[in-house]
Design an enzyme around this catalytic site. Structure first.
Site, PDB file in Angstrom:
ATOM      1  N   CYS A 171     -10.183  -5.128  -0.042  1.00 35.07           N
ATOM      2  CA  CYS A 171     -11.328  -4.219  -0.122  1.00 35.07           C
ATOM      3  C   CYS A 171     -12.100  -4.508  -1.411  1.00 35.07           C
ATOM      4  CB  CYS A 171     -10.832  -2.772  -0.099  1.00 35.07           C
ATOM      5  SG  CYS A 171      -9.935  -2.292  -1.603  1.00 35.07           S
ATOM      6  N   ASN A 182       0.854  -1.175   0.000  1.00 32.00           N
ATOM      7  CA  ASN A 182       0.000   0.000   0.000  1.00 32.00           C
ATOM      8  C   ASN A 182       0.895   1.232   0.000  1.00 32.00           C
ATOM      9  OD1 ASN A 182      -1.609   2.222   1.161  1.00 32.00           O
ATOM     10  ND2 ASN A 182      -3.201   0.666   1.367  1.00 32.00           N
ATOM     11  N   SER A 201      -7.609  -9.003   4.141  1.00 32.33           N
ATOM     12  CA  SER A 201      -8.751  -9.252   3.256  1.00 32.33           C
ATOM     13  C   SER A 201      -8.914  -8.076   2.290  1.00 32.33           C
ATOM     14  CB  SER A 201     -10.019  -9.423   4.100  1.00 32.33           C
ATOM     15  OG  SER A 201     -11.138  -9.682   3.281  1.00 32.33           O
ATOM     16  N   HIS A 222      -3.099   0.386  -3.602  1.00 31.78           N
ATOM     17  CA  HIS A 222      -3.249  -0.564  -2.505  1.00 31.78           C
ATOM     18  C   HIS A 222      -2.190  -1.652  -2.665  1.00 31.78           C
ATOM     19  CE1 HIS A 222      -7.726   0.452  -1.532  1.00 31.78           C
ATOM     20  NE2 HIS A 222      -7.024   1.527  -1.817  1.00 31.78           N
ATOM     21  N   GLU A 224      -2.475  -4.838  -3.193  1.00 35.88           N
ATOM     22  CA  GLU A 224      -2.783  -5.738  -4.298  1.00 35.88           C
ATOM     23  C   GLU A 224      -2.559  -5.053  -5.649  1.00 35.88           C
ATOM     24  OE1 GLU A 224      -5.653  -6.691  -0.873  1.00 35.88           O
ATOM     25  OE2 GLU A 224      -4.791  -4.902  -1.783  1.00 35.88           O
ATOM     26  N   CYS A 236      -9.979  -3.879  -4.615  1.00 37.14           N
ATOM     27  CA  CYS A 236      -9.018  -4.939  -4.927  1.00 37.14           C
ATOM     28  C   CYS A 236      -9.713  -6.263  -5.242  1.00 37.14           C
ATOM     29  CB  CYS A 236      -8.014  -5.080  -3.787  1.00 37.14           C
ATOM     30  SG  CYS A 236      -6.985  -3.595  -3.632  1.00 37.14           S
TER      31      CYS A 236
END
Length: 159
Positions: A87, A49, A85, A60, A62, A90
Site C-alpha cells: 500500500c 499484518n 503489492s 501491516h 511490511e 508501506c
C-alpha cells in the site's frame, strides 16, 4: 556484497513471507506477510499484518517485518519482501528508509505503490505467485468488509 536478485532467490525469500501470511491468517488476521532481507541474503526481520490482532491499523506485514528487524545503520542493499503489492503507507516506508529492492508476491488482488517505487529507483520484482493470489482471493471472498477496511475503502460509499 549484495546477493543478486533472481527469481529463485526471490522465491526462497517469498516463502518466509508466505509463512508469515499463513500465521496471520491462523491468528484471525489478514494474510499478508513480509520479510526484510539484508544485502547478504540474511533475513533481518519477518512479520505479518497484525491490524486485527493488535487493534492497531499501522501494523501491516511490511511494517511488522521492518520493526522486527530492529535498527539498521543503513538500509542500502536491503530487500523488502511482501506477499502483496505494498500500500502507499508501506511504499512510503520503503522509500523513506532507502530500501533498495522490493519483491512482491502478487499484485492481482491489490496494486499498491510498487510502480511508483520502481520510478524512484527501487528494483522491483513482481512474482505473480499463485499461492499468494489464492490466499488473498479466498480471504477477500470470506471477509470483504475487513479487506475494505484494510485498504481504506468504505463499502457503503463505493460505487
Amino acid at each position: 556484497m549484495t546477493v543478486p536478485l533472481d527469481e529463485t532467490t526471490a522465491r526462497s525469500w517469498l516463502a518466509v513471507a508466505v509463512e508469515e501470511a499463513r500465521a496471520g491468517l491462523a491468528e484471525g488476521g489478514i494474510p499478508i506477510g513480509g520479510a526484510l532481507v539484508g544485502p547478504d541474503g540474511t533475513v533481518l526481520g519477518r512479520g505479518h499484518n497484525r491490524r486485527v490482532q493488535d487493534d492497531d491499523p499501522s501494523v501491516h506485514g511490511e511494517t511488522d517485518a521492518f520493526r522486527n528487524a530492529g535498527r539498521q545503520p543503513t538500509y542500502r542493499g536491503t530487500t523488502m519482501v511482501t506477499t502483496l503489492s505494498p500500500c502507499w503507507y508501506c511504499s512510503g516506508l520503503v522509500r523513506q528508509f532507502g530500501i533498495s529492492r522490493l519483491v512482491v508476491g502478487e499484485s492481482r488482488t491489490f496494486t499498491g505503490g510498487h510502480d511508483w517505487l520502481r520510478e524512484h529507483g527501487v528494483e522491483v520484482l513482481v512474482l505473480d505467485d499463485p499461492e499468494c493470489v489464492q490466499l488473498m482471493t479466498d480471504f477477500i471472498a470470506a471477509h470483504p468488509s475487513l479487506w475494505n477496511e484494510d485498504i481504506g475503502e468504505d463499502e457503503e460509499t463505493d460505487g
